[in-house]
Design a protein around this motif. Structure first.
Motif, PDB file in Angstrom:
ATOM      1  N   VAL A  82       0.825  -1.204   0.000  1.00  0.00           N
ATOM      2  CA  VAL A  82       0.000   0.000   0.000  1.00  0.00           C
ATOM      3  C   VAL A  82       0.864   1.260   0.000  1.00  0.00           C
ATOM      4  O   VAL A  82       0.540   2.259  -0.642  1.00  0.00           O
ATOM      5  CB  VAL A  82      -0.947   0.005   1.231  1.00  0.00           C
ATOM      6  N   ASP A  83       2.006   1.231   0.684  1.00  0.00           N
ATOM      7  CA  ASP A  83       2.859   2.411   0.774  1.00  0.00           C
ATOM      8  C   ASP A  83       3.413   2.838  -0.581  1.00  0.00           C
ATOM      9  O   ASP A  83       3.784   3.989  -0.772  1.00  0.00           O
ATOM     10  CB  ASP A  83       4.025   2.147   1.736  1.00  0.00           C
ATOM     11  N   TYR A  84       3.490   1.866  -1.517  1.00  0.00           N
ATOM     12  CA  TYR A  84       4.058   2.181  -2.822  1.00  0.00           C
ATOM     13  C   TYR A  84       2.997   2.160  -3.920  1.00  0.00           C
ATOM     14  O   TYR A  84       3.324   2.083  -5.102  1.00  0.00           O
ATOM     15  CB  TYR A  84       5.160   1.178  -3.176  1.00  0.00           C
ATOM     16  N   LEU A  85       1.752   2.237  -3.549  1.00  0.00           N
ATOM     17  CA  LEU A  85       0.676   2.107  -4.512  1.00  0.00           C
ATOM     18  C   LEU A  85       0.447   3.449  -5.208  1.00  0.00           C
ATOM     19  O   LEU A  85      -0.239   4.319  -4.695  1.00  0.00           O
ATOM     20  CB  LEU A  85      -0.613   1.638  -3.808  1.00  0.00           C
ATOM     21  N   HIS A  86       1.050   3.626  -6.369  1.00  0.00           N
ATOM     22  CA  HIS A  86       0.915   4.866  -7.123  1.00  0.00           C
ATOM     23  C   HIS A  86       0.241   4.651  -8.469  1.00  0.00           C
ATOM     24  O   HIS A  86       0.250   5.544  -9.309  1.00  0.00           O
ATOM     25  CB  HIS A  86       2.294   5.500  -7.328  1.00  0.00           C
ATOM     26  N   GLY A  87      -0.299   3.484  -8.710  1.00  0.00           N
ATOM     27  CA  GLY A  87      -1.016   3.250  -9.949  1.00  0.00           C
ATOM     28  C   GLY A  87      -0.135   2.768 -11.086  1.00  0.00           C
ATOM     29  O   GLY A  87       1.099   2.737 -10.999  1.00  0.00           O
ATOM     30  N   ASN A  88      -0.807   2.403 -12.176  1.00  0.00           N
ATOM     31  CA  ASN A  88      -0.102   1.855 -13.326  1.00  0.00           C
ATOM     32  C   ASN A  88       0.824   2.876 -13.986  1.00  0.00           C
ATOM     33  O   ASN A  88       1.810   2.502 -14.622  1.00  0.00           O
ATOM     34  CB  ASN A  88      -1.122   1.339 -14.344  1.00  0.00           C
ATOM     35  N   HIS A  89       0.484   4.132 -13.855  1.00  0.00           N
ATOM     36  CA  HIS A  89       1.311   5.190 -14.447  1.00  0.00           C
ATOM     37  C   HIS A  89       2.752   5.108 -13.934  1.00  0.00           C
ATOM     38  O   HIS A  89       3.709   5.161 -14.720  1.00  0.00           O
ATOM     39  CB  HIS A  89       0.705   6.559 -14.130  1.00  0.00           C
ATOM     40  N   LEU A  90       2.926   4.943 -12.634  1.00  0.00           N
ATOM     41  CA  LEU A  90       4.259   4.851 -12.059  1.00  0.00           C
ATOM     42  C   LEU A  90       4.971   3.586 -12.523  1.00  0.00           C
ATOM     43  O   LEU A  90       6.189   3.595 -12.757  1.00  0.00           O
ATOM     44  CB  LEU A  90       4.190   4.884 -10.532  1.00  0.00           C
ATOM     45  N   ILE A  91       4.231   2.504 -12.673  1.00  0.00           N
ATOM     46  CA  ILE A  91       4.844   1.256 -13.136  1.00  0.00           C
ATOM     47  C   ILE A  91       5.439   1.443 -14.528  1.00  0.00           C
ATOM     48  O   ILE A  91       6.536   0.960 -14.823  1.00  0.00           O
ATOM     49  CB  ILE A  91       3.813   0.122 -13.135  1.00  0.00           C
ATOM     50  N   PHE A  92       4.722   2.153 -15.398  1.00  0.00           N
ATOM     51  CA  PHE A  92       5.265   2.401 -16.730  1.00  0.00           C
ATOM     52  C   PHE A  92       6.470   3.347 -16.686  1.00  0.00           C
ATOM     53  O   PHE A  92       7.361   3.257 -17.533  1.00  0.00           O
ATOM     54  CB  PHE A  92       4.180   2.961 -17.647  1.00  0.00           C
ATOM     55  N   VAL A  93       6.492   4.251 -15.724  1.00  0.00           N
ATOM     56  CA  VAL A  93       7.677   5.093 -15.537  1.00  0.00           C
ATOM     57  C   VAL A  93       8.882   4.213 -15.203  1.00  0.00           C
ATOM     58  O   VAL A  93       9.989   4.405 -15.742  1.00  0.00           O
ATOM     59  CB  VAL A  93       7.442   6.139 -14.428  1.00  0.00           C
ATOM     60  N   VAL A  94       8.677   3.240 -14.319  1.00  0.00           N
ATOM     61  CA  VAL A  94       9.747   2.296 -13.972  1.00  0.00           C
ATOM     62  C   VAL A  94      10.180   1.508 -15.210  1.00  0.00           C
ATOM     63  O   VAL A  94      11.379   1.301 -15.450  1.00  0.00           O
ATOM     64  CB  VAL A  94       9.281   1.346 -12.846  1.00  0.00           C
ATOM     65  N   CYS A  95       9.203   1.076 -16.008  1.00  0.00           N
ATOM     66  CA  CYS A  95       9.521   0.328 -17.234  1.00  0.00           C
ATOM     67  C   CYS A  95      10.351   1.175 -18.191  1.00  0.00           C
ATOM     68  O   CYS A  95      11.279   0.677 -18.838  1.00  0.00           O
ATOM     69  CB  CYS A  95       8.231  -0.123 -17.923  1.00  0.00           C
ATOM     70  N   ALA A  96      10.011   2.469 -18.290  1.00  0.00           N
ATOM     71  CA  ALA A  96      10.792   3.366 -19.143  1.00  0.00           C
ATOM     72  C   ALA A  96      12.230   3.469 -18.636  1.00  0.00           C
ATOM     73  O   ALA A  96      13.184   3.502 -19.432  1.00  0.00           O
ATOM     74  CB  ALA A  96      10.138   4.747 -19.186  1.00  0.00           C
ATOM     75  N   GLY A  97      12.405   3.499 -17.325  1.00  0.00           N
ATOM     76  CA  GLY A  97      13.745   3.525 -16.753  1.00  0.00           C
ATOM     77  C   GLY A  97      14.519   2.255 -17.062  1.00  0.00           C
ATOM     78  O   GLY A  97      15.712   2.302 -17.396  1.00  0.00           O
ATOM     79  N   LEU A  98      13.836   1.099 -16.987  1.00  0.00           N
ATOM     80  CA  LEU A  98      14.487  -0.174 -17.289  1.00  0.00           C
ATOM     81  C   LEU A  98      14.922  -0.232 -18.750  1.00  0.00           C
ATOM     82  O   LEU A  98      16.028  -0.694 -19.068  1.00  0.00           O
ATOM     83  CB  LEU A  98      13.536  -1.332 -16.978  1.00  0.00           C
TER      84      LEU A  98
END
Length: 466
Positions: free
Chosen positions: A408-424
């Motif tokens: 829950v502490d890191y729950l920022h939605g799918n938008h943030l997950i795609f930001v991480v994917c862009a970083g990868l």
């Protein structure tokens, strides 16, 4: 309500038009790619073709049963009332199970018998499908573990059985093995497209719900089990594998050879993004209520299109490393578009769908390119151990990112997950550039100048991810 219905109808109409357009384009490029292939008369021995078709009758049916389970997995868990965080845990269990048993199944197949393990696959996968009838979270977790075990067998025991029969029983030339795998990969891709359409018909048009594809898969698995038990010979490994020594040698090669290390980094970064997007595509598109089976078929068509484009490019003597570098850049653009289209302020479903399709095209180009590069760079004697080491960071990255949805502490939605994917993918772009710039060995220079070389398509590996 009328506006929502109109929006849903528009999304579905768009999906149908995209599917038809992509299918036509894919057939054109597949025909073009077929025309560029050389040595079309190799492997035309009647006994070899008969043996090959007998293998396809079993293997491709097993693959079709597995493809049926791809489009509606997330939808099924959502249908049972589980939240996105809970579904993420189910996916992680499946990934972890596949990795855990993936290192064991090749050894088990050689020691206990590959035919027995293939029959074991049909039983365990049928059990996994039947467990999806339950809405109990604990039972579904067990089902994911059993399913991961089954898929690890599917992608090791069947291939190992074929190679042994090809070489030892029938004494066919070793050079004919890639012919079988190329044909299997091509038909496997078309079956994936057909599976998506089939699940769409039964789940949505006929209103049988998201559990229908899993029940449809069981008869195919039973058929495969019966044919294997009545028509296949048993075979075993010629010698036992020293697992510990093999793992040590593989790790030593990774640490001491910069090109092997870079290949592993590229694979871990890109394929972890693929794992993540396989989880995210359904919740991203679900607000538009698209036909999930048809969207899945569109993804598979894009992968087939990417494979055909790669074959044409290689036939025109474009360097594989340059193709890989270009496709990483395109994949990064696709993910950056997803970062924008999934932002809470600018949600754009059509752009999300287009970006996902572009990314799947990149997947279709990436896997055959990596297949060739691995054959060139990784020593055959340690390939099994090195590939197992590569899977560790791959699954660690993907599972960590998916678990961000669970905490829950890191729950920022799918938008943030795609930001991480862009970083990868940005890191992957750097690793790919360094790999391209790193000096080639004499054998790699010879293969690079030789053109196409040995091309083993990896639609099967793509399927393993899905």
């Amino acid at each position: 309500m009328a506006g929502q219905a109109s929006s849903d109808s528009s999304m579905q109409a768009l999906t149908y038009s995209i599917f038809v357009s992509l299918s036509v384009l894919c057939l054109i490029f597949q025909y073009w790619a077929h025309r560029t292939r050389s040595n079309t008369t190799v492997g035309n021995n009647p006994q070899f073709i008969k043996f090959q078709r007998g293998y396809f009758a079993v293997y491709l049916v097993a693959m079709f049963a597995d493809w049926l389970q791809g489009p509606y997995l997330y939808k099924l868990y959502s249908y049972y009332g589980f939240q996105e965080q809970q579904i993420a845990v189910l996916y992680v269990f499946g990934f972890a199970s596949s990795v855990l048993f993936g290192a064991w199944t090749p050894i088990a197949a050689g020691q206990f018998g590959r035919k027995k393990l293939c029959i074991f696959f049909t039983v365990t996968y049928s059990v996994s499908c039947l467990l999806k009838l339950s809405s109990s979270y604990g039972i579904l977790l067990v089902g994911r573990l059993v399913g991961g075990l089954a898929t690890s067998v599917l992608f090791t025991a069947f291939e190992a059985w074929y190679i042994h029969e090809h070489l030892e029983t029938h004494d066919f030339p070793k050079e004919w093995i890639p012919i079988t795998f190329q044909k299997a990969s091509m038909w496997n891709g078309f079956l994936a497209v057909f599976a998506g359409v089939t699940t769409n018909i039964f789940s949505e048009w006929m209103g049988l719900g998201p559990v229908a594809p899993y029940m449809m898969a069981v008869p195919f698995l039973i058929f495969v089990g019966v044919i294997i038990s009545t028509h296949w010979n048993e075979n075993y490994a010629a010698h036992s594998i020293k697992f510990g020594s093999l793992c040590y040698d593989g790790l030593r090669d990774i640490v001491t050879n910069p090109r092997i290390f870079l290949i592993g980094s590229i694979e871990a970064l890109f394929e972890s993004v693929v794992y993540i997007i396989i989880f995210l595509w359904t919740p991203v598109l679900e607000p538009g209520h698209p036909s999930l089976g048809l969207v899945f078929s569109c993804f598979m068509v894009c992968i087939l299109l990417g494979q055909a484009v790669f074959q044409v490019a290689v036939a025109r003597r474009v360097a594989v490393t340059q193709i890989l570098l270009a496709i990483v850049g395109i994949a990064l653009v696709a993910v950056l578009s997803l970062v924008y289209s999934t932002h809470p302020r600018y949600r754009h479903l059509n752009l999300s769908l287009s970006s996902l399709l572009l990314f799947q095209f990149c997947v279709g180009v990436y896997f055959p390119a990596m297949s060739i590069l691995r054959l060139r760079v990784i020593p055959e004697i340690h390939r099994y151990a090195i590939m197992n080491w590569f899977r560790l960071p791959l699954n660690l990255i993907s599972c960590t990112v998916l678990m961000m949805l669970h905490e829950v502490d890191y729950l920022h939605g799918n938008h943030l997950i795609f930001v991480v994917c862009a970083g990868l993918l940005s890191l992957m772009l750097v690793a790919t550039y360094r790999f391209v710039r790193h000096p080639l060995t004499p054998s790699e220079i010879e293969e690079e100048e030789g053109g196409e070389g040995t091309l083993i398509m990896e639609a099967d590996h793509i399927h393993n991810i899905f």
